[in-house]
Enzyme design. Structure first.
Site, PDB file in Angstrom:
ATOM      1  N   PHE A 185       2.053  -3.738   9.574  1.00 40.64           N
ATOM      2  CA  PHE A 185       3.375  -3.448   9.432  1.00 40.64           C
ATOM      3  C   PHE A 185       3.693  -2.241   8.420  1.00 40.64           C
ATOM      4  CE2 PHE A 185       4.730  -7.187  11.491  1.00 40.64           C
ATOM      5  CZ  PHE A 185       5.901  -6.927  12.258  1.00 40.64           C
ATOM      6  N   ASP A 186       4.262  -1.123   9.137  1.00 34.54           N
ATOM      7  CA  ASP A 186       4.642  -0.149   7.808  1.00 34.54           C
ATOM      8  C   ASP A 186       5.975  -0.756   7.032  1.00 34.54           C
ATOM      9  OD1 ASP A 186       5.031   2.544   6.807  1.00 34.54           O
ATOM     10  OD2 ASP A 186       6.957   2.739   8.068  1.00 34.54           O
ATOM     11  N   LEU A 187       6.132  -0.096   5.960  1.00 28.14           N
ATOM     12  CA  LEU A 187       7.234  -0.672   5.216  1.00 28.14           C
ATOM     13  C   LEU A 187       8.329   0.033   5.206  1.00 28.14           C
ATOM     14  CD1 LEU A 187       8.011  -2.832   3.007  1.00 28.14           C
ATOM     15  CD2 LEU A 187       7.234  -1.152   1.232  1.00 28.14           C
TER      16      LEU A 187
END
Length: 228
Positions: A9-11
């Site tokens: 996941f990106d943030l």
């Protein structure tokens, strides 16, 4: 269908709506350096990519960028980091994926120390087998390098990385993952434009789409033509 072995996941723009804190900190940094400050809408373009890339795009040379980085980091730590919120539904989506036994990892261009602090603040750190981000000195900040670093750490933790997938909202996620042979599911609720979807294998309109996409395994062919 081939099941995903792990999910990266990106943030910013994927898990957290962090634009307010980042753009305000950028504006403060440029003001301190007596540089022109773009409009809030223009500053949105700098949410997500490596911060030094943003300073370069604003016309700062390497020495000025390092000065700006120090100003930015101090201000962001004090005031900007928690000027954000978790997107509605994304925690539930991530927990639903984790409940199926698929390991989650974070792969962000935000400094890892700051990312860990933010996830802990929002009570999300327990979701991730590994939390990876940029190094404090920015030597590791490009998304491709961050993704590679995260994969190496997952391997060390004996996580199956034979069929990983990235979830993110910017072209940097798509390209950085692709550089490591990883496909990306693009999310609509972040900061990316339509053209940034190009190369992704699917587009999630809402967080509730993500557990469905993950449970299906490898989805349809990449999105080759997005609106320009």
């Amino acid at each position: 269908m081939t099941a995903w072995s792990c999910v990266l996941f990106d943030l910013d723009g994927t898990i957290t709506d962090s634009a307010a804190g980042i753009t305000a900190t950028l504006a403060h940094t440029l003001e301190v350096m007596q540089r022109p400050v773009p409009s809030p809408a223009e500053l949105l373009a700098f949410v997500g990519p490596p911060i030094l890339d943003g300073f370069a795009a604003l016309g700062l040379d390497p020495a000025q960028s390092r000065e700006a980085l120090a100003i930015y980091r101090e201000r962001y730590h004090e005031r900007g980091a928690f000027d954000s919120s978790v997107y509605p539904g994304i925690e539930e989506a991530m927990r639903a994926i984790a409940a199926t036994g698929v390991p989650l990892a974070l792969a962000t261009s935000k400094p890892e120390t700051q990312a860990r602090r933010i996830l802990d603040h929002f009570g999300l750190d327990d979701l991730f087998t590994f939390i990876g981000g940029a190094s404090d000195d920015e030597a590791r900040s490009e998304k491709a390098d961050v993704v590679s670093y995260v994969l190496d750490n997952l391997i060390a933790l004996e996580v199956d990385v034979s069929n990983p997938v990235m979830i993110g909202d910017r072209e940097h996620d798509v390209h950085g993952a692709a550089a490591n042979g990883i496909p990306t599911i693009f999310v609509e609720w972040g900061y990316g434009s339509d053209i940034e979807k190009v190369g992704s294998i699917a587009v999630a309109d809402t967080p509730s789409d993500l557990p469905v996409f993950i449970s299906r395994g490898t989805p349809e062919p990449p999105v080759a033509n997005a609106a320009i």
